[in-house]
Design a protein around this motif. Structure first.
Motif, mmCIF file in Angstrom:
data_model
loop_
_atom_site.group_PDB
_atom_site.id
_atom_site.type_symbol
_atom_site.label_atom_id
_atom_site.label_comp_id
_atom_site.label_asym_id
_atom_site.label_seq_id
_atom_site.Cartn_x
_atom_site.Cartn_y
_atom_site.Cartn_z
ATOM 1 N N PRO A 240 0.829 -1.202 0.000
ATOM 2 C CA PRO A 240 0.000 0.000 0.000
ATOM 3 C C PRO A 240 0.870 1.261 0.000
ATOM 4 C CG PRO A 240 -0.713 -1.566 1.686
ATOM 5 C CD PRO A 240 0.614 -2.040 1.171
ATOM 6 N N GLU A 241 0.381 2.295 -0.659
ATOM 7 C CA GLU A 241 1.030 3.606 -0.656
ATOM 8 C C GLU A 241 2.435 3.579 -1.263
ATOM 9 O OE1 GLU A 241 0.951 5.171 3.301
ATOM 10 O OE2 GLU A 241 -1.113 4.589 3.627
ATOM 11 N N CYS A 242 2.701 2.636 -2.148
ATOM 12 C CA CYS A 242 4.009 2.575 -2.795
ATOM 13 C C CYS A 242 3.861 2.981 -4.256
ATOM 14 C CB CYS A 242 4.600 1.174 -2.716
ATOM 15 S SG CYS A 242 6.227 1.037 -3.474
ATOM 16 N N PRO A 243 4.679 3.913 -4.737
ATOM 17 C CA PRO A 243 4.593 4.319 -6.143
ATOM 18 C C PRO A 243 4.796 3.137 -7.082
ATOM 19 C CG PRO A 243 5.976 5.836 -4.896
ATOM 20 C CD PRO A 243 5.698 4.664 -3.999
ATOM 21 N N SER A 244 3.997 3.079 -8.131
ATOM 22 C CA SER A 244 4.078 1.953 -9.063
ATOM 23 C C SER A 244 5.437 1.871 -9.744
ATOM 24 C CB SER A 244 2.971 2.066 -10.119
ATOM 25 O OG SER A 244 3.096 3.299 -10.828
ATOM 26 N N ALA A 245 6.165 2.986 -9.799
ATOM 27 C CA ALA A 245 7.463 3.001 -10.470
ATOM 28 C C ALA A 245 8.472 2.073 -9.809
ATOM 29 C CB ALA A 245 8.021 4.426 -10.503
ATOM 30 N N ILE A 246 8.307 1.787 -8.517
ATOM 31 C CA ILE A 246 9.275 0.939 -7.820
ATOM 32 C C ILE A 246 8.642 -0.262 -7.115
ATOM 33 C CG2 ILE A 246 10.871 2.862 -7.437
ATOM 34 C CD1 ILE A 246 9.899 2.924 -4.516
ATOM 35 N N ALA A 247 7.318 -0.403 -7.190
ATOM 36 C CA ALA A 247 6.632 -1.436 -6.408
ATOM 37 C C ALA A 247 7.089 -2.847 -6.747
ATOM 38 C CB ALA A 247 5.123 -1.322 -6.590
ATOM 39 N N ASP A 248 7.505 -3.082 -8.005
ATOM 40 C CA ASP A 248 7.905 -4.435 -8.395
ATOM 41 C C ASP A 248 9.421 -4.615 -8.427
ATOM 42 O OD1 ASP A 248 8.394 -2.867 -10.589
ATOM 43 O OD2 ASP A 248 7.608 -4.301 -12.059
ATOM 44 N N LEU A 249 10.169 -3.676 -7.878
ATOM 45 C CA LEU A 249 11.616 -3.835 -7.811
ATOM 46 C C LEU A 249 11.984 -4.909 -6.791
ATOM 47 C CD1 LEU A 249 13.145 -0.228 -7.850
ATOM 48 C CD2 LEU A 249 13.076 -1.907 -9.688
ATOM 49 N N SER A 250 13.014 -5.689 -7.110
ATOM 50 C CA SER A 250 13.443 -6.744 -6.190
ATOM 51 C C SER A 250 13.840 -6.169 -4.832
ATOM 52 C CB SER A 250 14.619 -7.512 -6.799
ATOM 53 O OG SER A 250 15.637 -6.624 -7.237
ATOM 54 N N GLU A 251 14.482 -5.001 -4.819
ATOM 55 C CA GLU A 251 14.889 -4.396 -3.545
ATOM 56 C C GLU A 251 13.676 -4.022 -2.694
ATOM 57 O OE1 GLU A 251 15.917 -3.453 -6.567
ATOM 58 O OE2 GLU A 251 17.975 -2.694 -6.562
ATOM 59 N N ILE A 252 12.644 -3.472 -3.332
ATOM 60 C CA ILE A 252 11.448 -3.052 -2.596
ATOM 61 C C ILE A 252 10.668 -4.261 -2.103
ATOM 62 C CG2 ILE A 252 9.279 -1.776 -2.743
ATOM 63 C CD1 ILE A 252 11.828 -0.050 -2.747
ATOM 64 N N GLN A 253 10.537 -5.268 -2.970
ATOM 65 C CA GLN A 253 9.834 -6.481 -2.552
ATOM 66 C C GLN A 253 10.547 -7.143 -1.370
ATOM 67 O OE1 GLN A 253 6.929 -8.184 -3.719
ATOM 68 N NE2 GLN A 253 6.477 -6.187 -4.590
ATOM 69 N N ALA A 254 11.884 -7.200 -1.406
ATOM 70 C CA ALA A 254 12.639 -7.778 -0.292
ATOM 71 C C ALA A 254 12.448 -6.949 0.967
ATOM 72 C CB ALA A 254 14.128 -7.857 -0.653
ATOM 73 N N PHE A 255 12.475 -5.631 0.826
ATOM 74 C CA PHE A 255 12.292 -4.717 1.957
ATOM 75 C C PHE A 255 10.947 -4.993 2.639
ATOM 76 C CE2 PHE A 255 13.819 -0.482 3.538
ATOM 77 C CZ PHE A 255 12.799 -0.256 4.462
ATOM 78 N N VAL A 256 9.891 -5.050 1.842
ATOM 79 C CA VAL A 256 8.546 -5.216 2.407
ATOM 80 C C VAL A 256 8.378 -6.600 3.023
ATOM 81 C CG1 VAL A 256 6.090 -5.289 1.833
ATOM 82 C CG2 VAL A 256 7.545 -3.501 0.878
ATOM 83 N N PHE A 282 11.246 6.307 -3.925
ATOM 84 C CA PHE A 282 11.592 5.657 -2.658
ATOM 85 C C PHE A 282 11.274 6.567 -1.484
ATOM 86 C CE2 PHE A 282 14.255 4.376 0.873
ATOM 87 C CZ PHE A 282 14.078 2.999 0.873
ATOM 88 N N ASP A 283 11.422 7.871 -1.650
ATOM 89 C CA ASP A 283 11.078 8.797 -0.569
ATOM 90 C C ASP A 283 9.600 8.686 -0.222
ATOM 91 O OD1 ASP A 283 11.997 10.909 1.224
ATOM 92 O OD2 ASP A 283 10.667 12.219 0.063
ATOM 93 N N GLU A 284 8.755 8.530 -1.235
ATOM 94 C CA GLU A 284 7.326 8.327 -0.983
ATOM 95 C C GLU A 284 7.085 6.991 -0.289
ATOM 96 O OE1 GLU A 284 4.716 9.052 -4.298
ATOM 97 O OE2 GLU A 284 6.155 10.420 -5.212
ATOM 98 N N PHE A 285 7.778 5.953 -0.759
ATOM 99 C CA PHE A 285 7.658 4.627 -0.138
ATOM 100 C C PHE A 285 8.088 4.676 1.325
ATOM 101 C CE2 PHE A 285 10.234 0.841 1.002
ATOM 102 C CZ PHE A 285 9.200 -0.077 1.157
#
Length: 358
Positions: A240-256, A282-285
């Protein structure tokens, strides 16, 4: 000794591959199972013990040749039934080749080191994408300072460098995680088993998040991650509340996944490229995820990766704590840039004690 045995292991991978027309991965898989058997001859009771190959009886050689099809050890490692079967003559040759090596003389840690060398030599660098640099393992584990009996999670554990490193630090941990590569997951399980580190029952997902079918959320005390960098893997974990530009990045998925795996008050450490950290998305995330976790340490690690076609992109290690109603909010974040890793870990240990973090 380790180097000679590792070279011999690699040579036998080639022999099995050529004789049975197997892929390198399958041939290595069979050799790993062969080595595993040497630690679990007593499969009926499940008691761990070792035995010199030179002392095997004819019946035990036959048992060794056929154990790939459903013994308790094979099933526990996920090899299951219906796998490739080594013939008795070939297994007898293996026994003769390795009969001068007695695992009973080795301490548990030495067995783990030997298996590590076997794996390195057999794959000849082909596991690079599944490994974590030793310096980063030491740093992440040192920052989180795992304690015996805690549960640790890695959302993409490869062959288990972070999980094994954390277990060695603490003496014993309950281990869980996710991994897309089934062969890598089997190697990780064998590494843990050889050093007598326990797995959380059902908490190693082979084949990734969609296939593992396990409930891993909110069950772990700490999480570590050295994710793949700059890859779009598809948004498999809702954010939730994650910009679509980075939501499917491996780093973001691992973070979450690390955040979701933690109990309240749990802690995590993750490596993220600066090119991701410095993005507007990422700042928004970060603002959205801050309701769940709070940043404790940001450390500029002297390591380079390729991310978004940026060669030699610098990375940072982020250490965070999951919010809890019983913990006071963290009022200060430790930022470290030019400090050597060991000194940074020591300074962070003092910082943790001062603020009574963990």
């Amino acid at each position: 000794m380790f180097e000679n045995m590792a070279l011999k292991f690699a040579a036998w991978v080639g022999t099995i591959r050529d004789e049975f027309k197997l892929s390198v991965d399958t041939a290595t898989d069979e050799m790993v199972k062969f080595i595993g058997f040497k630690f679990w001859l007593d499969t009926e009771t499940g008691v761990m013990r070792t035995k010199p190959l030179s002392s095997l009886t004819g019946g035990e050689v036959d048992q060794l040749a056929h154990f790939f099809l459903g013994t308790s050890f094979g099933v526990n490692l996920g090899f299951g039934e219906g796998g490739f079967r080594l013939t008795v003559p070939v297994m007898a040759r293996l026994v003769a080749e390795f009969s001068d090596f007695d695992f009973t003389r080795l301490e548990t840690v030495e067995r783990g080191r030997l298996l590590d060398r076997f794996i390195e030599c057999a794959f000849k660098g082909n596991l690079a994408q599944l490994r974590v640099p030793v310096a980063i393992v030491r740093f992440l584990v040192g920052c989180l300072s795992p304690r015996a009996g805690e549960a640790v999670f890695d959302p993409s554990f490869g062959i288990g460098d972070l999980l094994v490193g954390a277990s060695r630090h603490a003496g014993t941990l309950l281990v869980g995680g996710l991994e897309v590569s089934i062969l890598a997951a089997r190697l990780m399980k064998l590494r843990l088993a050889v050093e007598r580190f326990p797995l959380m029952a059902g908490d190693v997902g082979e084949g990734g998040l969609q296939k593992c079918g396990m409930d891993w959320r909110g069950k772990f005390d700490l999480a570590l991650s050295f994710p793949a960098f700059g890859r779009r893997i598809g948004q498999s974990e809702p954010i939730p509340e994650c910009p679509s530009a980075i939501a499917d990045l491996s780093e973001i998925q691992a973070f979450v996944r690390c955040v979701h795996s933690l109990r309240p008050g749990g802690r995590m450490a993750i490596v993220v490229p600066d090119v991701v950290l410095e993005s507007v998305a990422f700042d928004e995330f970060r603002k959205g995820i801050s309701k769940d976790v709070e940043l404790v340490l940001s450390y500029a690690f002297d390591y380079r990766v390729t991310s978004f076609s940026v060669p030699r992109a610098p990375v940072s290690v982020l250490v965070l704590r999951k919010r809890s109603s019983t913990n006071a909010p963290i009022s200060e974040v430790l930022l470290s840039v030019d400090t050597p890793p060991d000194a940074a870990v020591s300074a962070f240990a003092d910082f943790r004690k001062l603020h009574k973090l963990w």
